[in-house]
Design a protein around this motif. Sequence first.
Motif, PDB file in Angstrom:
ATOM      1  N   GLU B  47       0.833  -1.208   0.000  1.00 38.66           N
ATOM      2  CA  GLU B  47       0.000   0.000   0.000  1.00 38.66           C
ATOM      3  C   GLU B  47       0.867   1.258   0.000  1.00 38.66           C
ATOM      4  OE1 GLU B  47      -3.698  -0.352   1.980  1.00 38.66           O
ATOM      5  OE2 GLU B  47      -3.771   1.759   2.575  1.00 38.66           O
ATOM      6  N   ARG B  67      -4.388 -14.861  -6.144  1.00 35.99           N
ATOM      7  CA  ARG B  67      -5.066 -14.045  -5.164  1.00 35.99           C
ATOM      8  C   ARG B  67      -4.334 -12.731  -4.903  1.00 35.99           C
ATOM      9  NH1 ARG B  67      -5.347 -13.945   1.140  1.00 35.99           N
ATOM     10  NH2 ARG B  67      -6.255 -11.884   1.274  1.00 35.99           N
ATOM     11  N   HIS B  70      -4.932  -9.958  -7.342  1.00 41.04           N
ATOM     12  CA  HIS B  70      -6.179  -9.259  -7.006  1.00 41.04           C
ATOM     13  C   HIS B  70      -5.950  -8.252  -5.886  1.00 41.04           C
ATOM     14  CE1 HIS B  70      -9.127 -11.259  -9.530  1.00 41.04           C
ATOM     15  NE2 HIS B  70      -8.580 -12.441  -9.248  1.00 41.04           N
ATOM     16  N   LEU B  71      -5.092  -8.620  -4.934  1.00 43.00           N
ATOM     17  CA  LEU B  71      -4.823  -7.702  -3.822  1.00 43.00           C
ATOM     18  C   LEU B  71      -4.151  -6.422  -4.319  1.00 43.00           C
ATOM     19  CD1 LEU B  71      -4.854  -7.121  -0.772  1.00 43.00           C
ATOM     20  CD2 LEU B  71      -2.618  -8.217  -0.632  1.00 43.00           C
ATOM     21  N   GLU B  74      -6.765  -4.326  -5.910  1.00 37.33           N
ATOM     22  CA  GLU B  74      -7.682  -3.752  -4.920  1.00 37.33           C
ATOM     23  C   GLU B  74      -7.042  -2.570  -4.199  1.00 37.33           C
ATOM     24  OE1 GLU B  74     -10.402  -5.473  -2.567  1.00 37.33           O
ATOM     25  OE2 GLU B  74      -9.974  -4.112  -0.915  1.00 37.33           O
ATOM     26  N   ILE B  75      -5.784  -2.738  -3.795  1.00 32.07           N
ATOM     27  CA  ILE B  75      -5.112  -1.659  -3.061  1.00 32.07           C
ATOM     28  C   ILE B  75      -4.947  -0.435  -3.965  1.00 32.07           C
ATOM     29  CG2 ILE B  75      -2.943  -0.988  -1.951  1.00 32.07           C
ATOM     30  CD1 ILE B  75      -2.754  -3.869  -0.858  1.00 32.07           C
ATOM     31  N   GLN B  77      -6.849   0.354  -6.461  1.00 27.57           N
ATOM     32  CA  GLN B  77      -8.186   0.913  -6.648  1.00 27.57           C
ATOM     33  C   GLN B  77      -8.563   1.803  -5.474  1.00 27.57           C
ATOM     34  OE1 GLN B  77     -11.105  -2.214  -6.932  1.00 27.57           O
ATOM     35  NE2 GLN B  77     -12.109  -1.192  -8.644  1.00 27.57           N
ATOM     36  N   ARG B  78      -8.280   1.323  -4.275  1.00 27.30           N
ATOM     37  CA  ARG B  78      -8.601   2.124  -3.090  1.00 27.30           C
ATOM     38  C   ARG B  78      -7.784   3.410  -3.057  1.00 27.30           C
ATOM     39  NH1 ARG B  78     -11.234  -0.946   1.753  1.00 27.30           N
ATOM     40  NH2 ARG B  78     -11.569  -2.996   0.844  1.00 27.30           N
TER      41      ARG B  78
END
Lengths: 379, 379
Positions: B47, B67, B70-71, B74-75, B77-78
């Motif tokens: 992050e 997986r 994807h993490l 996601e990070i 994206q956030r």
Amino acid sequence: MSAPLIGQYDPAMTGFMNETQARYRQVFRTQNAATMLIDGTSRAGIEAVLVSALRPGDRVLVPIFGRFGHLLAEIAQRAGADVHTIEVPWGEVFEPEQIEAAIRNVQPRMLAIVQGDTSTTMCQPLEELGAICRAHDVFFYTDATASIVGNDLRADDWQLDAVSVGLQKCLGGPSGSAPVTLSDRLVDWMRQRRKVEAGIRTEAHQDGSEPFIRSNYFDLPMILDYWGEERLNHHTEATTMLYGASECARLVIEEGLDQAIERHRQHGDAMLAGVQALGLKPFGDLNHKMNNVVGVAIPDSVDGDTVRAQMLTDFGIEIGTSFGPLHGKIWRIGTMGYNARKSAVLQTLSCLDNCLAVNGYRGPRGEAVQAALESYAHA
Amino acid sequence: MSAPLIGQYDPAMTGFMNETQARYRQVFRTQNAATMLIDGTSRAGIEAVLVSALRPGDRVLVPIFGRFGHLLAEIAQRAGADVHTIEVPWGEVFEPEQIEAAIRNVQPRMLAIVQGDTSTTMCQPLEELGAICRAHDVFFYTDATASIVGNDLRADDWQLDAVSVGLQKCLGGPSGSAPVTLSDRLVDWMRQRRKVEAGIRTEAHQDGSEPFIRSNYFDLPMILDYWGEERLNHHTEATTMLYGASECARLVIEEGLDQAIERHRQHGDAMLAGVQALGLKPFGDLNHKMNNVVGVAIPDSVDGDTVRAQMLTDFGIEIGTSFGPLHGKIWRIGTMGYNARKSAVLQTLSCLDNCLAVNGYRGPRGEAVQAALESYAHA
């Protein structure tokens, strides 16, 4: 902390996690189910609370009375919140009426305030703020990193919705783990934005509403899913830090939380009496001084950094200066955790007495230890 | 990690910080000045890189093969990035041409890719991607948490701009510290958004341009100011975790990085030979298997969770399942860090052999250890 590492889903490990939660409920004086560790330093706990509680544009009121108030405001700002601040001069605290007036004016989602701001050594009274926040439907959050265990804090009695702390002050552990507690009503609010990671989501998982929490690492609903019954994988819990955090709480509980706070009061009072007997002027409103640290104006007759350097290098004792407007103006001397004990107080005062003398200080000599001993006698 | 705590600005402590940086430069095979620890678990390092490198709206390309891809997505994206993904089936890796085509198409600011995705046990070749990224003026970041020290990684030779890892895999330490290295060109880019906290800012400090980095805790320019010569206060460094992280690197350097990787290869090969001799079908493309973990299809004749539970409870050996589409479909057996040794491999194979037998497994018996020993003999 030198205990062996074990797998994160080993029942022994999840048992340790549950035990740690139970211990921190006692430290925070709370029944909150949502009591756990954030794997990072104290400001990781602050950021987790603020980024999970505040949607972009949500108003937050931050009363600032030192450097760490500025930090709360900054972290909230980075989370996209609409940050409103009020300030008092460094060395003072707020009256409840000032805060209530600002709440009426700003109508924030959350009040975020530091309890003990070590930059000024001031301890903000919080007892009356919970009722004010409830009356105005505001979440009430305090950063008690520097004050917990050294000063009274009652999460449930004071109607706090969130408290975050660290280990490295009165809890007497290493920096790197941030215990946090959250009220049910704040958890309900945060869970409205719940999101499950794509890599581990199943059909049984339902996402909440956007905007999703801006951080994955600090997403408290996800962290609660990991600490809770589902044990849904998020990070890999920092095993060694968990052992340390748990032991810090165990020792406080063994001593008694009231006794630990009283110990910090006694040794803090003795240190205060000692530095006053040295002729050093304490900083700020002494009626609101934290038990576990004292600030003193650096006297004109010595060079502050030279004294600090000699104290560290020759005497093996570290005293601090402060930040921003107080940098180079005051020294700060802590009496917290393992150092909240008589020998640490008397060693520090004896050495400071002599270190000042050899650095040309023109003030009283040889009175500090006697004053500290008298403070203990009357404690 | 049981060494005493010291003050964060004690010259001994800042000396330890410098020493830790030097050690991780060797682990990452880099000359990058910006090599340090993030105080959190592996995903804290991820992050920190993504939120500091990517402004809201910046395009990032994330090739996903498990997986943890994807993490990353996601990070990112956030963090507000414009996330573009490409995927291969779990058990495969990408060809450089696929990634270059996607880079041409997306024209991202950054390529973010996992090196070893433990969810599938696949290790993505990275050697050719650095030149592609430079040719297209794209920053190149890899999350090597699960692969570092167990598989080859050359930050400078491969022209990586950022690598983040954790301690709990082949480095053999506890979760809770995330070593990171950043190229000068990425640091220059991040520093354009430099911001100094209000509580400690002086007139000498100049802020960069907005939008400021969305996180305070993960603001890498601020963290670099703390690790650098100015020692500008940010968090309080997690002393005990730093001791642990530093010792992990010291032990790898003492063994020799090449030797450590070769050790993981040998023990990983032996484990693979053993499970194959048990009649278990390895998961995924064996030409791209990580050295330090093997996945095997759970055979139809046994209940996967029952075997895993008995292995843990009765034999004291933990094996994993996987995430998402592979949950309950494969077991994953690690040979990493302290467990990349012959006795761990032979104990695990012996116990698995017998545990399968008592759970009704219909397959070869008593062949696994012999196969592992032969693998060692030919290593």
